[in-house]
Design a protein around this motif. Structure first.
Motif, mmCIF file in Angstrom:
data_model
loop_
_atom_site.group_PDB
_atom_site.id
_atom_site.type_symbol
_atom_site.label_atom_id
_atom_site.label_comp_id
_atom_site.label_asym_id
_atom_site.label_seq_id
_atom_site.Cartn_x
_atom_site.Cartn_y
_atom_site.Cartn_z
ATOM 1 N N THR A 233 13.050 48.938 56.900
ATOM 2 C CA THR A 233 12.641 49.030 55.506
ATOM 3 C C THR A 233 13.251 50.275 54.883
ATOM 4 O O THR A 233 13.806 51.123 55.592
ATOM 5 N N LEU B 162 11.899 47.548 49.208
ATOM 6 C CA LEU B 162 10.964 47.555 48.085
ATOM 7 C C LEU B 162 11.483 48.435 46.960
ATOM 8 O O LEU B 162 10.861 48.570 45.923
ATOM 9 N N ALA C 158 4.490 45.075 50.647
ATOM 10 C CA ALA C 158 5.259 43.922 51.136
ATOM 11 C C ALA C 158 4.342 42.844 51.696
ATOM 12 O O ALA C 158 3.913 42.907 52.850
ATOM 13 N N ARG D 84 13.734 44.897 54.816
ATOM 14 C CA ARG D 84 12.758 44.585 53.750
ATOM 15 C C ARG D 84 12.746 45.750 52.781
ATOM 16 O O ARG D 84 12.161 46.792 53.034
ATOM 17 N N SER E 250 7.309 41.893 45.829
ATOM 18 C CA SER E 250 6.904 43.283 46.071
ATOM 19 C C SER E 250 5.445 43.531 45.699
ATOM 20 O O SER E 250 5.074 44.582 45.209
#
Length: 109
Positions: free
Chosen positions: A26, A80, A36, A78, A7
């Motif tokens: 995301t 975070l 990312a 993805r 991250s």
């Protein structure tokens, strides 16, 4: 595929080819574009356009974006991390603990 590790903009856990070949989702676009590394490297290498994100998790959950459209399609989520995701996970764990009669209750005072 789900990715939740690297991250920082200089780190990556997914190679450029995989990012380029996937439909990318995301939890929050702003976080993806700032943190990312796997996404940022793919953009810098010209493998995907800067707006190469298909949608956010919330958009999938509310139905304003479609997820995978075929079994052959590769999707990447993805993450975070968002506080709301942490709270949902904690709520789930608490519910399971109460359901199974395990754990310890702590008096907050």
């Amino acid at each position: 595929m789900n990715a939740v590790g690297a991250s920082r903009p200089i780190h990556r856990e997914i190679d450029t080819r995989t990012i380029a070949d996937s439909v990318l989702f995301t939890d929050r676009r702003e976080s993806l574009e700032a943190e990312a590394g796997d996404y940022l490297h793919a953009v810098a290498e010209g493998a995907i356009p800067g707006a190469g994100v298909a949608g956010e998790l919330g958009e999938l959950l509310t139905g304003t974006r479609r997820g995978r459209t075929s079994k052959e399609q590769l999707t990447v989520f993805r993450s975070l991390g968002l506080a709301a995701e942490d709270l949902a996970a904690a709520e789930h764990v608490l519910a399971k603990a109460l359901e199974n009669g395990v754990g310890v209750t702590v008096d907050p005072s």
